[in-house]
Write a protein that holds these residues in place. Structure first.
Motif, PDB file in Angstrom:
ATOM      1  N   VAL A 158      60.936  60.790  27.254  1.00  0.00           N
ATOM      2  CA  VAL A 158      60.181  61.266  26.230  1.00  0.00           C
ATOM      3  C   VAL A 158      59.895  60.077  25.309  1.00  0.00           C
ATOM      4  O   VAL A 158      58.600  59.931  25.025  1.00  0.00           O
ATOM      5  CB  VAL A 158      60.688  62.333  25.617  1.00  0.00           C
ATOM      6  N   ASN A 159      60.602  59.210  24.896  1.00  0.00           N
ATOM      7  CA  ASN A 159      60.188  58.076  23.925  1.00  0.00           C
ATOM      8  C   ASN A 159      59.587  57.227  24.509  1.00  0.00           C
ATOM      9  O   ASN A 159      58.805  56.748  23.806  1.00  0.00           O
ATOM     10  CB  ASN A 159      61.920  57.564  23.703  1.00  0.00           C
ATOM     11  N   GLU A 160      59.704  56.806  25.927  1.00  0.00           N
ATOM     12  CA  GLU A 160      58.988  56.028  26.587  1.00  0.00           C
ATOM     13  C   GLU A 160      57.493  56.552  26.643  1.00  0.00           C
ATOM     14  O   GLU A 160      56.408  55.617  26.609  1.00  0.00           O
ATOM     15  CB  GLU A 160      59.411  55.500  27.660  1.00  0.00           C
ATOM     16  N   SER A 161      57.386  57.776  26.897  1.00  0.00           N
ATOM     17  CA  SER A 161      55.881  58.252  27.101  1.00  0.00           C
ATOM     18  C   SER A 161      55.317  58.197  25.478  1.00  0.00           C
ATOM     19  O   SER A 161      54.044  57.624  25.518  1.00  0.00           O
ATOM     20  CB  SER A 161      55.862  59.770  27.606  1.00  0.00           C
ATOM     21  N   TYR A 220      45.986  51.166  10.592  1.00  0.00           N
ATOM     22  CA  TYR A 220      47.156  50.716  11.297  1.00  0.00           C
ATOM     23  C   TYR A 220      47.096  51.512  12.723  1.00  0.00           C
ATOM     24  O   TYR A 220      46.738  52.506  12.880  1.00  0.00           O
ATOM     25  CB  TYR A 220      48.356  51.150  10.760  1.00  0.00           C
ATOM     26  N   ASN A 221      47.553  50.381  13.451  1.00  0.00           N
ATOM     27  CA  ASN A 221      47.357  50.694  15.177  1.00  0.00           C
ATOM     28  C   ASN A 221      48.693  50.869  15.762  1.00  0.00           C
ATOM     29  O   ASN A 221      49.414  49.808  15.918  1.00  0.00           O
ATOM     30  CB  ASN A 221      46.486  49.807  15.702  1.00  0.00           C
ATOM     31  N   VAL A 222      49.258  52.143  15.799  1.00  0.00           N
ATOM     32  CA  VAL A 222      50.524  52.276  16.431  1.00  0.00           C
ATOM     33  C   VAL A 222      50.526  51.918  18.111  1.00  0.00           C
ATOM     34  O   VAL A 222      51.673  51.468  18.621  1.00  0.00           O
ATOM     35  CB  VAL A 222      50.934  54.045  16.315  1.00  0.00           C
ATOM     36  N   PHE A 223      49.436  52.233  18.577  1.00  0.00           N
ATOM     37  CA  PHE A 223      49.193  51.881  19.908  1.00  0.00           C
ATOM     38  C   PHE A 223      49.398  50.652  20.240  1.00  0.00           C
ATOM     39  O   PHE A 223      50.188  50.161  21.375  1.00  0.00           O
ATOM     40  CB  PHE A 223      47.772  52.400  20.593  1.00  0.00           C
ATOM     41  N   SER A 224      48.927  49.683  19.581  1.00  0.00           N
ATOM     42  CA  SER A 224      49.325  48.132  19.652  1.00  0.00           C
ATOM     43  C   SER A 224      50.722  47.820  19.310  1.00  0.00           C
ATOM     44  O   SER A 224      51.236  46.955  19.986  1.00  0.00           O
ATOM     45  CB  SER A 224      48.066  47.393  18.859  1.00  0.00           C
ATOM     46  N   MET A 225      51.123  48.310  18.329  1.00  0.00           N
ATOM     47  CA  MET A 225      52.402  48.076  17.798  1.00  0.00           C
ATOM     48  C   MET A 225      53.529  48.420  18.704  1.00  0.00           C
ATOM     49  O   MET A 225      54.524  47.858  19.004  1.00  0.00           O
ATOM     50  CB  MET A 225      52.748  48.813  16.444  1.00  0.00           C
ATOM     51  N   HIS A 226      53.407  49.599  19.588  1.00  0.00           N
ATOM     52  CA  HIS A 226      54.304  50.027  20.466  1.00  0.00           C
ATOM     53  C   HIS A 226      54.302  49.030  21.843  1.00  0.00           C
ATOM     54  O   HIS A 226      54.872  49.336  22.776  1.00  0.00           O
ATOM     55  CB  HIS A 226      53.826  51.356  20.867  1.00  0.00           C
ATOM     56  N   ARG A 227      53.326  48.124  21.862  1.00  0.00           N
ATOM     57  CA  ARG A 227      53.333  47.112  23.010  1.00  0.00           C
ATOM     58  C   ARG A 227      53.787  45.650  22.497  1.00  0.00           C
ATOM     59  O   ARG A 227      53.366  44.759  23.059  1.00  0.00           O
ATOM     60  CB  ARG A 227      51.930  47.186  23.573  1.00  0.00           C
ATOM     61  N   ASP A 228      54.573  45.873  21.410  1.00  0.00           N
ATOM     62  CA  ASP A 228      54.952  44.495  20.981  1.00  0.00           C
ATOM     63  C   ASP A 228      56.384  44.075  21.761  1.00  0.00           C
ATOM     64  O   ASP A 228      57.282  44.534  21.632  1.00  0.00           O
ATOM     65  CB  ASP A 228      55.414  44.265  19.613  1.00  0.00           C
ATOM     66  N   PRO A 229      56.064  42.846  22.655  1.00  0.00           N
ATOM     67  CA  PRO A 229      57.132  42.365  23.411  1.00  0.00           C
ATOM     68  C   PRO A 229      58.396  42.080  22.515  1.00  0.00           C
ATOM     69  O   PRO A 229      59.540  42.086  23.117  1.00  0.00           O
ATOM     70  CB  PRO A 229      56.619  41.147  23.965  1.00  0.00           C
ATOM     71  N   ALA A 230      58.185  41.496  21.335  1.00  0.00           N
ATOM     72  CA  ALA A 230      59.065  40.995  20.402  1.00  0.00           C
ATOM     73  C   ALA A 230      60.289  42.494  19.927  1.00  0.00           C
ATOM     74  O   ALA A 230      61.251  42.181  19.506  1.00  0.00           O
ATOM     75  CB  ALA A 230      58.660  40.464  19.201  1.00  0.00           C
ATOM     76  N   ILE A 231      59.677  43.509  20.099  1.00  0.00           N
ATOM     77  CA  ILE A 231      60.577  44.829  19.808  1.00  0.00           C
ATOM     78  C   ILE A 231      60.682  45.505  21.216  1.00  0.00           C
ATOM     79  O   ILE A 231      61.943  45.903  21.193  1.00  0.00           O
ATOM     80  CB  ILE A 231      59.496  45.953  19.166  1.00  0.00           C
ATOM     81  N   ASP A 283      53.359  47.197  29.242  1.00  0.00           N
ATOM     82  CA  ASP A 283      52.195  48.101  29.568  1.00  0.00           C
ATOM     83  C   ASP A 283      52.940  49.276  30.648  1.00  0.00           C
ATOM     84  O   ASP A 283      52.042  49.934  31.100  1.00  0.00           O
ATOM     85  CB  ASP A 283      51.233  47.161  30.133  1.00  0.00           C
ATOM     86  N   GLU A 284      54.173  48.870  30.883  1.00  0.00           N
ATOM     87  CA  GLU A 284      54.523  49.877  32.071  1.00  0.00           C
ATOM     88  C   GLU A 284      55.478  50.952  31.421  1.00  0.00           C
ATOM     89  O   GLU A 284      56.117  50.811  30.422  1.00  0.00           O
ATOM     90  CB  GLU A 284      55.318  49.024  33.286  1.00  0.00           C
ATOM     91  N   PHE A 285      55.550  51.987  32.166  1.00  0.00           N
ATOM     92  CA  PHE A 285      56.563  52.991  31.787  1.00  0.00           C
ATOM     93  C   PHE A 285      57.914  52.670  32.506  1.00  0.00           C
ATOM     94  O   PHE A 285      58.255  52.906  33.725  1.00  0.00           O
ATOM     95  CB  PHE A 285      55.933  54.473  32.816  1.00  0.00           C
ATOM     96  N   VAL A 286      58.878  52.470  31.527  1.00  0.00           N
ATOM     97  CA  VAL A 286      60.313  51.939  31.881  1.00  0.00           C
ATOM     98  C   VAL A 286      61.204  52.636  31.091  1.00  0.00           C
ATOM     99  O   VAL A 286      61.549  52.017  29.875  1.00  0.00           O
ATOM    100  CB  VAL A 286      60.167  50.420  31.842  1.00  0.00           C
ATOM    101  N   PRO A 287      61.593  53.775  31.206  1.00  0.00           N
ATOM    102  CA  PRO A 287      62.424  54.667  30.159  1.00  0.00           C
ATOM    103  C   PRO A 287      63.762  53.597  29.943  1.00  0.00           C
ATOM    104  O   PRO A 287      64.443  53.918  28.889  1.00  0.00           O
ATOM    105  CB  PRO A 287      62.870  55.723  31.002  1.00  0.00           C
ATOM    106  N   GLU A 288      64.312  52.991  31.020  1.00  0.00           N
ATOM    107  CA  GLU A 288      65.515  52.305  30.868  1.00  0.00           C
ATOM    108  C   GLU A 288      65.673  51.346  29.553  1.00  0.00           C
ATOM    109  O   GLU A 288      66.768  50.992  29.220  1.00  0.00           O
ATOM    110  CB  GLU A 288      65.860  51.587  32.137  1.00  0.00           C
ATOM    111  N   ARG A 289      64.487  51.144  29.284  1.00  0.00           N
ATOM    112  CA  ARG A 289      64.360  50.091  28.122  1.00  0.00           C
ATOM    113  C   ARG A 289      65.031  50.528  26.703  1.00  0.00           C
ATOM    114  O   ARG A 289      65.460  50.109  25.941  1.00  0.00           O
ATOM    115  CB  ARG A 289      62.954  49.608  27.781  1.00  0.00           C
TER     116      ARG A 289
END
Length: 503
Positions: free
Chosen positions: A362-365, A407-418, A424-430
């Motif tokens: 759910v979090n990853e989605s 403010y853009n949550v969509f972009s923030m959620h794709r920050d590799p530093a975080i 860009d992939e669906f990886v729940p294990e992260r």
């Protein structure tokens, strides 16, 4: 009249206007420099290039002539890569700051909450569709509207939710083919969450998924509501030009939405009076109706509640099952985890919290496809953002009164530093051990955090569990990638066409 105009000294008037405008600009510059110096601000060196810094003809061309593309959010990611996590789009008449920096979002939504209000464009457009409520109000009026809705989500009211969820998920399952035939889950999820939200709130379900009744009226409401939602986003994107956008089809659809809700409210009042049967007498409708005597205001509050509960959950479910269908191994692991915890029994809320992999999915989605991917606030006074100034963008940035922060949550959620690699992939294990803080805001944050957040998550956990208990396999029937559908809650433009196989 013509003779009067002919007598005017036009060169003098033009000169006077130029002097007056120059005076305003000089005063604004002095004020910002003085305020910024006190706060340690530096000028933003990350400024998007604009072809017309005065009137904004390039903005008019982009929004009015080209319109919104299905790549709007992906285009935003590219802009942030080009200019940095915070950059300005300045014109003579207004200031806009684009940001996906968690520290700036924290400032806007929490630390500096009192320095910001809803942008006028959002209030105007959403007010047309939803009326006056938690998504269009500020200050004391917003607090009052939120206080009216909050009791309906109190803990003792949530005790009624399991039986409501079970009844409607069973009706939902009757609409799903069992041997892999294609079905579009997206509209079914919206109807399911509408049935749940109306029964939970008002004691009488809309019964959109009831197989024993005709569904033309409910389908018309769904189509009309989605059309209005799409039009609202398009109109907001016009900013100050929103008044020039006319859509007669959306106007007619809005009238039908209001009519449907008014009729539904009247039916609920009849059931409260005992002239018709109630499916659930312990509901919040009495409390809300007693606090709001005006029927139009009551309709407005209910529409806002539906957006906070129905749309949020439906979009989350649709986006989640879209990516699960594209990742059969992930679905298989999710099903295995669910069965290891609750087998085929009816789950309890406490039991759902123990299914760690369910929470990860759910979090990853929500990370990959946040339901509300972007939003904005308008500065109510001269203020600052903690980041965005200077050559490196790490110094405070001055915001003048009236400046809009998008403010853009969509972009923030794709920050590799975080979030690490493969963002860009669906990886729940992260999510194993991940604590992103303000870098993860699927339901906003601060005082205006989504009032239906807990409701949406509990509902989602329960419904996902019941679906994966029922179906052994899930496969995608659409080779296309996920493409955004602009709306008040974000879903896929192409729907969610899948095949499910019963165990």
């Amino acid at each position: 009249m013509l003779s009067l105009l002919a007598k005017l000294n036009w060169p003098f008037l033009v000169l006077w206007a130029a002097v007056a405008l120059s005076g305003v600009c000089i005063d604004r510059y002095r004020r910002s420099r003085r305020f910024g110096k006190l706060r340690g601000c530096q000028t933003s060196h990350k400024q998007a290039q604009v072809k017309d810094p005065f009137i904004g003809l390039d903005f008019i061309h982009e929004r009015v002539i080209r319109g919104l593309s299905g790549r709007r959010l992906l285009d935003c990611i590219e802009k942030f890569k080009q200019y940095g996590s915070t950059y300005s789009v300045d014109r003579l008449t207004y200031q806009v700051v684009q940001t996906c920096d968690p520290e700036n979002l924290k400032q806007v939504l929490a630390t500096g909450f009192d320095d910001f209000a809803l942008p006028s464009s959002r209030v105007s457009v959403m007010g047309e569709l939803l009326g006056s409520g938690i998504f269009t109000l500020d200050g004391d009026l917003w607090s009052h509207a939120r206080a009216i809705l909050r009791p309906s989500l109190a803990k003792h009211k949530m005790d009624r939710l399991p039986s409501i969820l079970e009844h409607h998920v069973q009706q939902f399952l009757t609409h799903i083919p069992r041997q892999g035939e294609e079905v579009d889950l997206q509209p079914l999820f919206f109807e399911l969450t509408m049935d749940i939200a109306t029964e939970f709130l008002m004691g009488y379900s809309s019964n959109m998924l009831d197989p024993s009744r005709k569904r033309e009226k409910e389908q018309q409401f769904f189509d009309d509501y989605m059309l209005c939602s799409e039009e609202a986003i398009k109109k907001m994107s016009y900013g100050p030009l929103r008044f020039f956008r006319l859509n007669l089809a959306a106007t007619k659809a809005k009238k039908r939405v209001f009519k449907y809700m008014d009729e539904y409210i009247e039916e609920c009042f009849e059931r409260q009076d005992g002239t018709a049967e109630m499916t659930d007498k312990e509901n919040a409708f009495q409390e809300i109706a007693s606090a709001i005597t005006d029927r139009q205001s009551l309709r407005d509050q209910l529409l806002h509640f539906l957006l906070a509960s129905r749309d949020t959950t439906a979009s989350l479910l649709s986006n989640l099952f879209f990516v699960l269908a594209k990742n059969p191994q992930t679905y298989a692991r999710l099903r295995s985890e669910v069965l290891s915890k609750v087998a085929f029994e009816t789950p309890t809320f406490s039991g759902l919290r123990d299914i760690e992999y369910l929470r990860w999915c759910v979090n990853e989605s929500l990370r990959l496809h946040p339901v509300i991917p972007s939003n904005g606030r308008e500065a109510t006074r001269d203020t600052t953002l903690p980041r965005g100034g200077g050559t490196d963008g790490k110094s405070p940035l001055f915001l003048r009164k009236g400046a809009v922060v998008l403010y853009n949550v969509f972009s923030m959620h794709r920050d590799p530093a975080i979030f690490g690699d493969r963002v860009d992939e669906f990886v729940p294990e992260r999510w194993s051990g991940l604590r992103p803080g303000w870098g993860f805001l699927p339901f906003s944050g601060g005082p205006r955090v989504c009032v239906g957040q807990h409701f949406a998550l509990i509902e989602t956990y329960y419904l996902v569990t019941r679906i994966v208990q029922t179906f052994e396999r899930l496969e995608s029937k659409d080779p296309r990638e996920w493409v955004e559908l602009p709306g008040l809650a974000m879903t896929c433009r192409n729907g969610n066409k899948v095949g499910l196989y019963q165990a």
